[in-house]
Write a protein that holds these residues in place. Structure first.
Motif, PDB file in Angstrom:
ATOM      1  N   PRO A 267       0.802  -1.226  -0.146  1.00  0.00           N
ATOM      2  CA  PRO A 267      -0.172  -0.109   0.114  1.00  0.00           C
ATOM      3  C   PRO A 267       0.690   1.276   0.196  1.00  0.00           C
ATOM      4  O   PRO A 267       0.640   2.223  -0.598  1.00  0.00           O
ATOM      5  CB  PRO A 267      -0.807   0.096   1.098  1.00  0.00           C
ATOM      6  N   ARG A 268       2.062   1.057   0.621  1.00  0.00           N
ATOM      7  CA  ARG A 268       2.963   2.342   0.526  1.00  0.00           C
ATOM      8  C   ARG A 268       3.444   2.564  -0.784  1.00  0.00           C
ATOM      9  O   ARG A 268       3.547   3.877  -1.182  1.00  0.00           O
ATOM     10  CB  ARG A 268       4.027   2.219   1.591  1.00  0.00           C
ATOM     11  N   LEU A 275       9.224   2.658  -1.741  1.00  0.00           N
ATOM     12  CA  LEU A 275       9.676   1.500  -0.889  1.00  0.00           C
ATOM     13  C   LEU A 275       9.296   0.383  -1.988  1.00  0.00           C
ATOM     14  O   LEU A 275       8.264   0.117  -2.561  1.00  0.00           O
ATOM     15  CB  LEU A 275       8.650   1.401   0.167  1.00  0.00           C
ATOM     16  N   PRO A 277       9.918  -3.654  -1.396  1.00  0.00           N
ATOM     17  CA  PRO A 277      10.420  -5.052  -0.520  1.00  0.00           C
ATOM     18  C   PRO A 277      10.999  -5.941  -1.569  1.00  0.00           C
ATOM     19  O   PRO A 277      11.926  -6.611  -0.975  1.00  0.00           O
ATOM     20  CB  PRO A 277       9.167  -5.278   0.011  1.00  0.00           C
ATOM     21  N   CYS A 305       8.354   1.238   5.438  1.00  0.00           N
ATOM     22  CA  CYS A 305       7.225   0.109   5.732  1.00  0.00           C
ATOM     23  C   CYS A 305       6.321   0.464   7.052  1.00  0.00           C
ATOM     24  O   CYS A 305       6.785   0.662   7.806  1.00  0.00           O
ATOM     25  CB  CYS A 305       7.924  -1.194   5.673  1.00  0.00           C
ATOM     26  N   CYS A 306       4.997   0.382   6.829  1.00  0.00           N
ATOM     27  CA  CYS A 306       4.208   0.356   7.864  1.00  0.00           C
ATOM     28  C   CYS A 306       3.848  -0.729   8.663  1.00  0.00           C
ATOM     29  O   CYS A 306       3.239  -1.056   9.513  1.00  0.00           O
ATOM     30  CB  CYS A 306       2.928   1.323   7.397  1.00  0.00           C
ATOM     31  N   GLU A 307       4.357  -2.022   8.185  1.00  0.00           N
ATOM     32  CA  GLU A 307       4.395  -3.152   8.909  1.00  0.00           C
ATOM     33  C   GLU A 307       3.071  -3.935   8.655  1.00  0.00           C
ATOM     34  O   GLU A 307       2.381  -4.478   9.619  1.00  0.00           O
ATOM     35  CB  GLU A 307       5.108  -3.423  10.279  1.00  0.00           C
ATOM     36  N   CYS A 308       2.368  -3.470   7.606  1.00  0.00           N
ATOM     37  CA  CYS A 308       1.011  -4.077   7.212  1.00  0.00           C
ATOM     38  C   CYS A 308       0.793  -5.249   7.219  1.00  0.00           C
ATOM     39  O   CYS A 308      -0.155  -5.858   7.435  1.00  0.00           O
ATOM     40  CB  CYS A 308       0.454  -3.071   6.384  1.00  0.00           C
ATOM     41  N   ILE A 310       0.699  -7.013   4.367  1.00  0.00           N
ATOM     42  CA  ILE A 310       0.079  -7.604   2.960  1.00  0.00           C
ATOM     43  C   ILE A 310       1.186  -8.328   2.227  1.00  0.00           C
ATOM     44  O   ILE A 310       0.943  -9.189   1.665  1.00  0.00           O
ATOM     45  CB  ILE A 310      -0.318  -6.165   2.172  1.00  0.00           C
ATOM     46  N   CYS A 311       2.524  -7.968   2.226  1.00  0.00           N
ATOM     47  CA  CYS A 311       3.450  -8.505   1.392  1.00  0.00           C
ATOM     48  C   CYS A 311       3.522 -10.152   1.975  1.00  0.00           C
ATOM     49  O   CYS A 311       3.642 -10.953   1.184  1.00  0.00           O
ATOM     50  CB  CYS A 311       4.860  -7.848   1.460  1.00  0.00           C
ATOM     51  N   ARG A 323       7.881  -8.433   5.462  1.00  0.00           N
ATOM     52  CA  ARG A 323       7.327  -7.648   6.379  1.00  0.00           C
ATOM     53  C   ARG A 323       8.410  -7.725   7.754  1.00  0.00           C
ATOM     54  O   ARG A 323       8.940  -6.688   8.318  1.00  0.00           O
ATOM     55  CB  ARG A 323       6.163  -7.715   6.828  1.00  0.00           C
ATOM     56  N   ASN A 326      11.720  -6.432   6.843  1.00  0.00           N
ATOM     57  CA  ASN A 326      11.717  -5.060   7.055  1.00  0.00           C
ATOM     58  C   ASN A 326      11.850  -4.652   8.290  1.00  0.00           C
ATOM     59  O   ASN A 326      12.565  -3.482   8.882  1.00  0.00           O
ATOM     60  CB  ASN A 326      10.715  -4.330   6.479  1.00  0.00           C
TER      61      ASN A 326
HETATM   62  S1  SF4 Z   1       4.659  -4.599   5.323  1.00  0.00           S
HETATM   63 FE1  SF4 Z   1       4.942  -5.191   3.136  1.00  0.00          FE
HETATM   64  S2  SF4 Z   1       3.117  -4.489   2.178  1.00  0.00           S
HETATM   65 FE2  SF4 Z   1       3.179  -3.562   4.214  1.00  0.00          FE
HETATM   66  S3  SF4 Z   1       4.146  -1.339   3.917  1.00  0.00           S
HETATM   67 FE3  SF4 Z   1       5.577  -2.818   4.632  1.00  0.00          FE
HETATM   68  S4  SF4 Z   1       6.474  -3.626   2.884  1.00  0.00           S
HETATM   69 FE4  SF4 Z   1       4.664  -2.836   2.016  1.00  0.00          FE
END
Ligand code: SF4
Ligand code: SF4
Length: 450
Positions: A267-268, A275, A277, A305-308, A310-311, A323, A326
């Motif tokens: 999403p970022r 970003l 990944p 990375c907001c550590e959501c 999704i990846c 994630r 990261n």
């Molecule tokens: S956790 Fe993964 S998908 Fe979410 S912001 Fe970080 S790199 Fe992007």
């Protein structure tokens, strides 16, 4: 008359849905947009939805007060168009108060509640990478925090918490309990667990903190606890918690096929932030020594990375953990005091962003939580436990300093710890009345008859 920010500071209000940023600091000054996050985008949680349905009048009164204080041109609640009951309750409260608050009705995607995604959905503006919403003329708070602000306006400190208890429990429910209530008591209030062995997550299933059964025994509700999930002992969370860093990096070097899916669904990245990944995974696959790569700009962008999740939960076809990697890189960068240079932009969202949004249900499915996704949770259970253990650090900044000692009698809502002078932090209040039995990194209070 006491200013609003001062009332909020005295009430010890911190961001209830995230890391616990002290709210009185956030609402100082002016803003163009005051945005309230009602997306509750984590699957399974029902806490904010309950509050929006049952405390709509209080939320709108508090938003109007904050809007006036910050001279906000726009006060907006961002929530999902599918939240029909919540929308009806809020629209009624807005009409009754003749309020200028508006609703931004979003699709059901994850992470709609990510601060930067929310700012874009509401304003069409991109917060610069690594920046705060204020850089886009916005201040963002979540629903539970606004309810705490309402209480602060009326003289009550933040001592009671709403949270969802769901998953493998007999009666999934929303609770309202004093801060410092044990997780064990909360699970009991939800009827107890359905299995003898289970795994717990504090918060939402995508970004919450995993806890083993043993760790859950000492866990307590804090100002930021939004949910307690009881999950199968061999599920996604338990398995991923066991993975060691070296195994993760080994897997990355042997299994990453550089498909770019993690980047394309991030999403970022979709907001135009630099970003990527898949590049971080490629570089670490070639050299597993994170410390040796910290000068690399692609690696440094892990900080965006907001550590959501999704990846790793949805995107990666190989079951890898971008994630988590990261998060490790961010930790190393922070220790080395390195800040990434994200450039000056312009940061333009991808034209593919809308079609690449992840439906919330898909995230639940991938986590193996589909059976809990549609659970109806409408009930509120309240409790007044006999003992609470209130942590002194439930917020970003310095721990609060106790102003009581063992043996003192305290009344509910009495100040028991203060923010140290010249430090960022928040005050802490007694969530039940009784006798202080211990003071350490938590203040324990036992109910006592007068
Ligand atoms: S956790 Fe993964 S998908 Fe979410 S912001 Fe970080 S790199 Fe992007
Ligand atoms: S999605 Fe997985 S396999 Fe594809 S590039 Fe990212 S980490 Fe590698």
């Amino acid at each position: 008359m006491m200013q609003l920010a001062e009332k909020i500071r005295e009430a010890g209000v911190v961001g209830c849905g995230g890391a616990g940023f002290p709210t009185h600091i956030k609402i100082k000054g002016q803003t163009e947009y005051f945005i309230v996050n009602g997306a509750e985008c984590e699957p399974l949680l029902r806490t904010d939805r309950y509050i929006m349905t049952h405390f709509a009048t209080q939320l709108i009164e508090a938003m109007d007060a904050i809007g006036r204080e910050m001279s906000a041109a726009h006060c907006v609640i961002g929530l999902k168009a599918a939240y029909h009951e919540e929308i009806a309750a809020l629209e009624k409260a807005i009409a009754e108060a003749d309020s200028a608050v508006t609703l931004c009705k979003m699709e059901s995607f994850y992470p709609a509640g990510d601060e930067q995604s929310l700012v874009y959905e509401v304003t069409g503006r991109v917060v610069p990478p690594g920046g705060l919403p204020s850089a886009a003329g916005c201040v963002v708070d979540n629903i539970a925090t606004v309810l705490a602000i309402y209480d602060a306006i009326h003289g009550a400190p933040l001592t009671q918490k709403f949270l969802t208890v769901t998953g493998e429990v007999k009666h999934p429910t929303v609770l309202r309990v004093p801060v410092g209530t044990s997780f064990a008591r909360c699970i009991e209030l939800a009827g107890g667990t359905l299995q003898n062995k289970w795994f717990c997550v504090s918060g939402g299933p995508m970004m919450g903190k995993p806890l083993t059964m043993e760790e859950t025994e000492t866990a307590v509700v804090t100002k930021t606890t939004s949910g307690i999930l009881i999950l199968p002992e061999n599920g996604y969370h338990a398995k991923h918690r066991e993975l060691r860093v070296d195994a993760m990096l080994r897997q990355a070097s042997s299994a990453c096929i550089q498909c770019r899916s993690c980047t394309e669904l991030c999403p970022r990245h979709l907001l135009g932030h630099p970003l990527q990944p898949h590049k971080i995974m490629r570089k670490l696959a070639m050299n597993r020594d994170i410390g040796a790569l910290l000068a690399d700009p692609d690696i440094q962008r892990a900080q965006l990375c907001c550590e959501c999740g999704i990846c790793e939960v949805v995107a990666c076809p190989m079951g890898l953990q971008p994630r988590t990697i990261n998060r490790l890189v961010k930790q190393k960068l922070s220790e080395a005091k390195i800040r990434c240079d994200s450039g000056t932009g312009p940061f333009i969202p991808s034209p593919e962003r809308d079609v690449r949004k992840i439906p919330t249900g898909k995230a639940a499915l991938r986590l193996g939580l589909w059976e809990y996704y549609h659970l109806e949770i409408r009930e509120l259970r309240e409790d007044q436990p006999q003992t609470v253990a209130i942590p002194l650090k439930m917020h970003i900044g310095a721990p609060a300093v106790p102003v009581v000692k063992a043996g003192d009698r305290v009344s509910q809502n009495q100040l028991i710890a203060v923010c140290p002078p010249d430090a960022m932090g928040a005050a802490v209040h007694a969530s039940i009345g009784g006798v202080v039995t211990a003071v350490g990194d938590r203040i324990t209070i036992r109910e006592a008859k007068a």
